[in-house]
Design an enzyme around this catalytic site. Structure first.
Site, PDB file in Angstrom:
ATOM      1  N   TRP A  88       0.830  -1.216   0.000  1.00 22.62           N
ATOM      2  CA  TRP A  88       0.000   0.000   0.000  1.00 22.62           C
ATOM      3  C   TRP A  88       0.853   1.249   0.000  1.00 22.62           C
ATOM      4  CZ3 TRP A  88      -4.465  -0.430  -1.908  1.00 22.62           C
ATOM      5  CH2 TRP A  88      -5.149  -1.651  -1.792  1.00 22.62           C
ATOM      6  N   ASP A 114      -1.349   7.097   5.957  1.00 17.72           N
ATOM      7  CA  ASP A 114      -2.463   6.242   5.571  1.00 17.72           C
ATOM      8  C   ASP A 114      -2.707   5.299   6.736  1.00 17.72           C
ATOM      9  OD1 ASP A 114      -4.210   4.367   4.567  1.00 17.72           O
ATOM     10  OD2 ASP A 114      -2.936   3.732   2.909  1.00 17.72           O
ATOM     11  N   LYS A 152     -12.597  -0.859   6.878  1.00 18.98           N
ATOM     12  CA  LYS A 152     -11.917  -1.771   7.797  1.00 18.98           C
ATOM     13  C   LYS A 152     -12.352  -1.518   9.243  1.00 18.98           C
ATOM     14  CE  LYS A 152      -8.101  -1.798   4.506  1.00 18.98           C
ATOM     15  NZ  LYS A 152      -8.334  -3.093   3.883  1.00 18.98           N
TER      16      LYS A 152
END
Length: 359
Positions: free
Chosen positions: A102, A171, A195
């Site tokens: 990511w 992030d 999430k």
């Protein structure tokens, strides 16, 4: 049909009480005669939800007044571009830590915008790990330093954040609200909702207000943080149902005792699962012990054929979505805030039984 245990990395398990409350509101929201999905984003029903979602986040994160909460479209992937468009000057440099898949995606998007310097890189290392603080070498005068707090594919978490003169940008899609956080070193924190915050379709951005005016010349209004700050995240029709679910999920988290309480619950769940892995020569964790994520537990079996059998038999037993990411294989159990402790107990029991049959 009874509910299963959903170990999916995202969209992830939501609190059952939240789902049932949403179910009750779906057709007739609190006697209004219309669904919450039909309510105008300018009307009083939605306005109360919008206001509560922001207020709950402020409380849970203990946000100082100089930080704003933005509720945006596009998920975290949209923020990969929006952050540099707003925070990286045309003649400036941004620092990025490459800790995995990511972080790599965020770097690729930022490079399309401007000058990027990768100041630490552990993305290809095995076992997977986060860079040590001393390995991160910030660039003097950098506009910001970007980190990914939890790598869902690798199963690693950044336990402490780098110290530097530039504001941190993070992030936090997969571990936001999972542990207490001092936001003051951060200029921007962003997270996709699917999430720990609610369903997919929403990104939450926590922005230091003074950074809102740094956008590059020519950035379209919709992609400017200042636009959404000035409009209280109502510049255009927001993802209303996702924000409604965010309000319910953060309300649930407050009832649970807040972030400190959920951190203790998360630590207990993860410790039980990692202990089962470490006690066996049959299972093998894939992340460095000191960097193991309490959100995403990644592990391998002796061979891929056994991993496929494990995932299939677990699925049949009501333990869903345990197959690892296609890029790395293996198994992955995602046990975010809403994942129930009894689901971890069920997985540990299954692991022991599977090892007895196949070890």
């Amino acid at each position: 049909m009874a509910r299963v245990f959903n170990f999916c990395a995202g969209p992830a398990a939501l609190p059952e009480v939240v789902l049932r409350e949403a179910q009750a509101d779906l057709v007739d929201y609190q006697g209004s005669g219309l669904s919450i999905m039909e309510a105008s984003h300018r009307g009083p029903e939605y306005d109360a939800i919008h206001t509560e979602a922001i207020a709950n986040l402020r409380t849970l994160l203990d946000l100082p007044e100089d930080y704003a909460v933005l509720l945006l479209h596009g998920g975290a992937s949209g923020q990969f571009a929006m952050a540099p468009l707003n925070l990286l000057p045309v003649d400036g440099t941004a620092d990025y830590v490459n800790s995995g898949a990511w972080a790599s995606k965020a770097i690729k998007e930022a490079k399309a915008v401007g000058e990027v310097r990768v100041v630490a890189d552990t993305a290809a290392e095995r076992p997977a790990r986060m860079p040590r603080p001393e390995e991160i070498k910030p660039t003097p005068g950098a506009a910001y330093l970007h980190v990914t707090s939890n790598e869902t594919i690798a199963g690693t978490q950044m336990k402490t954040f780098p110290r530097c003169a530039a504001p941190l940008v993070a992030d936090m899609s997969s571990d936001i609200l999972a542990r207490p956080l001092d936001v003051r070193p951060f200029g921007l924190i962003y997270a996709g909702a699917q999430k720990n915050l609610g369903p997919a379709g929403l990104a939450v951005a926590i922005l230091r207000r003074d950074l809102a005016e740094r956008a590059r010349p020519g950035v379209p209004a919709f992609l400017r943080y200042a636009t959404h700050l000035e409009a209280n995240s109502l510049y255009n029709t927001p993802p209303c149902f996702a924000i409604y679910m965010l309000a319910l999920t953060t309300r649930w988290l407050l009832r649970m005792g807040g972030v400190a309480a959920i951190e203790r619950r998360n630590a207990e769940k993860a410790a039980k699962l990692y202990a089962a892995i470490d006690a066996s020569g049959f299972y093998r964790g894939t992340a460095a012990v000191e960097d193991r994520s309490p959100m995403n537990v990644t592990f391998r079996l002796p061979d891929e054929a056994l991993e496929k059998r494990f995932a299939a038999e677990a699925d049949a037993a009501g333990l869903k979505q345990l197959k690892g990411h296609r890029s790395v294989g293996g198994l992955r159990a995602s046990i975010y805030n809403a994942f129930p402790p009894e689901g971890v107990d069920a997985l540990v029991d299954f692991m022991r039984a599977f090892e007895r049959r196949n070890g």
